[in-house]
Design an enzyme around this catalytic site. Structure first.
Site, PDB file in Angstrom:
ATOM      1  N   ASP A  49      44.805 -43.673  -5.046  1.00 52.35           N
ATOM      2  CA  ASP A  49      45.379 -42.902  -6.207  1.00 52.35           C
ATOM      3  C   ASP A  49      46.727 -42.576  -5.762  1.00 52.35           C
ATOM      4  O   ASP A  49      47.405 -42.017  -6.858  1.00 52.35           O
ATOM      5  CB  ASP A  49      44.537 -41.723  -6.462  1.00 52.35           C
ATOM      6  CG  ASP A  49      44.235 -40.776  -5.474  1.00 52.35           C
ATOM      7  OD1 ASP A  49      44.741 -40.978  -4.417  1.00 52.35           O
ATOM      8  OD2 ASP A  49      43.694 -39.733  -5.560  1.00 52.35           O
ATOM      9  N   SER A  50      47.257 -42.667  -4.696  1.00 50.67           N
ATOM     10  CA  SER A  50      48.638 -42.607  -4.482  1.00 50.67           C
ATOM     11  C   SER A  50      49.543 -43.639  -5.547  1.00 50.67           C
ATOM     12  O   SER A  50      50.823 -43.287  -5.499  1.00 50.67           O
ATOM     13  CB  SER A  50      49.181 -42.975  -2.954  1.00 50.67           C
ATOM     14  OG  SER A  50      48.499 -44.218  -2.581  1.00 50.67           O
ATOM     15  N   LYS A 118      36.309 -44.604  -2.470  1.00 50.98           N
ATOM     16  CA  LYS A 118      36.359 -43.392  -1.588  1.00 50.98           C
ATOM     17  C   LYS A 118      36.773 -42.197  -2.247  1.00 50.98           C
ATOM     18  O   LYS A 118      37.323 -42.000  -3.563  1.00 50.98           O
ATOM     19  CB  LYS A 118      37.867 -44.016  -0.707  1.00 50.98           C
ATOM     20  CG  LYS A 118      38.191 -42.780   0.206  1.00 50.98           C
ATOM     21  CD  LYS A 118      39.399 -42.980   0.977  1.00 50.98           C
ATOM     22  CE  LYS A 118      40.723 -43.121   0.434  1.00 50.98           C
ATOM     23  NZ  LYS A 118      41.128 -41.664  -0.228  1.00 50.98           N
ATOM     24  N   GLU A 186      43.135 -37.354   7.367  1.00 54.09           N
ATOM     25  CA  GLU A 186      44.376 -37.015   7.039  1.00 54.09           C
ATOM     26  C   GLU A 186      45.201 -35.967   7.489  1.00 54.09           C
ATOM     27  O   GLU A 186      44.430 -34.853   7.322  1.00 54.09           O
ATOM     28  CB  GLU A 186      44.739 -37.434   5.365  1.00 54.09           C
ATOM     29  CG  GLU A 186      45.983 -37.305   5.146  1.00 54.09           C
ATOM     30  CD  GLU A 186      46.429 -37.681   3.761  1.00 54.09           C
ATOM     31  OE1 GLU A 186      47.629 -37.522   3.273  1.00 54.09           O
ATOM     32  OE2 GLU A 186      45.489 -37.995   3.034  1.00 54.09           O
TER      33      GLU A 186
END
Length: 279
Positions: A49-50, A118, A186
């Site tokens: 979704d980046s 994800k 992350e």
């Protein structure tokens, strides 16, 4: 239009089986050409979704929609033959309740051919992960810095230092026990990332975590220098294609204004040649 599953791609269980083995390689992709470039080199490719920030100029991932993820997922699928495709569930597509999450996850997989979804979150998402996995949806978890939660996390900060470490460790165990086949870590401190990797039975995928993780992932546009709005500490630039592309565009603009492009070799003569293929 539904995508057809690729027979040569690994599946979630193949990825899970790589725990403690040769590190898993992953990058993000949003387009067919980029997917083709990384297909031979990546174990799995993430449609992240980046894309909202990298390709659509958004200031965060929160504005990304299901329709955007489907479109980019279909594009990436056309470029992959070997690598597994994992696709992000966008903000507000899975948090409401497990049944809502299943509906959207099933749509993403059916319409793109992705091998897994994800989603972000740890302890609070364990019930949803368990619900999806029991119904045939492989789930890659994502803990630590979760970009969809930046408004509650106070920005893009390292997660898991000092007292936070217990919470991140609990998240890792919760998603593994719920049935996730792997987990992205992350912006997690190196020591904590190593501890999680040692304690959970599923592969850890680091992004700003530790070389000791079971695999690594980067946003490809960061890695090759196309996205230059900012550069996270954890990004290594393997190329500077953005400045090279800008220089090429500048040279093209100069040639056009000087009428040196197109040259004779780029245009068609008034009369067709007498031999050879027609032009």
């Amino acid at each position: 239009m539904s995508a057809t599953a690729r027979k040569t791609a690994p599946n979630a269980e193949d990825i899970r089986a790589r725990k403690g083995s040769t590190p898993l390689v992953s990058l993000t992709a949003y387009t067919t050409p980029m997917a083709r470039l990384m297909d031979a080199h990546c174990d799995f490719v993430l449609v992240g979704d980046s894309v909202g920030m990298v390709l659509h100029g958004m200031t965060s991932t929160l504005g990304v929609t299901m329709e955007m993820m489907v479109m980019h997922g279909q594009a990436v699928a056309r470029g992959l033959d070997r690598a597994m495709m994992v696709i992000d569930m966008p903000f507000a597509s899975y948090e409401h309740d497990p049944a809502h999450a299943f509906k959207n996850a099933a749509r993403l997989m059916a319409e793109t051919g992705a091998g897994a979804v994800k989603l972000e979150g740890g302890v609070e998402m364990a019930e949803t992960i368990r619900f999806l996995v029991k119904r045939g949806i492989p789930v890659m978890a994502h803990i630590g810095l979760t970009p969809q939660s930046i408004n509650t996390l106070g920005g893009y900060k390292v997660q898991g230092r000092d007292e936070q470490a217990k919470a991140v460790l609990a998240d890792a165990h919760a998603v593994a026990e719920a049935g996730a086949f792997s987990v992205v870590l992350e912006k997690v401190p190196q020591g904590l990332a190593d501890q999680i990797t040692a304690e959970v039975a599923i592969p850890t995928i680091g992004i700003g975590a530790s070389a000791g993780c079971d695999g690594q992932i980067l946003v490809v546009d960061d890695m090759v220098g196309f996205f230059t709005a900012f550069k996270p500490k954890f990004v290594k630039r393997y190329a500077e294609l953005g400045p090279q592309a800008e220089a090429a565009i500048a040279e093209y603009a100069s040639d056009v204004r000087a009428r040196s492009f197109p040259a004779d070799e780029h245009v068609f003569p008034d009369q067709a040649p007498t031999k050879g293929p027609k032009t």
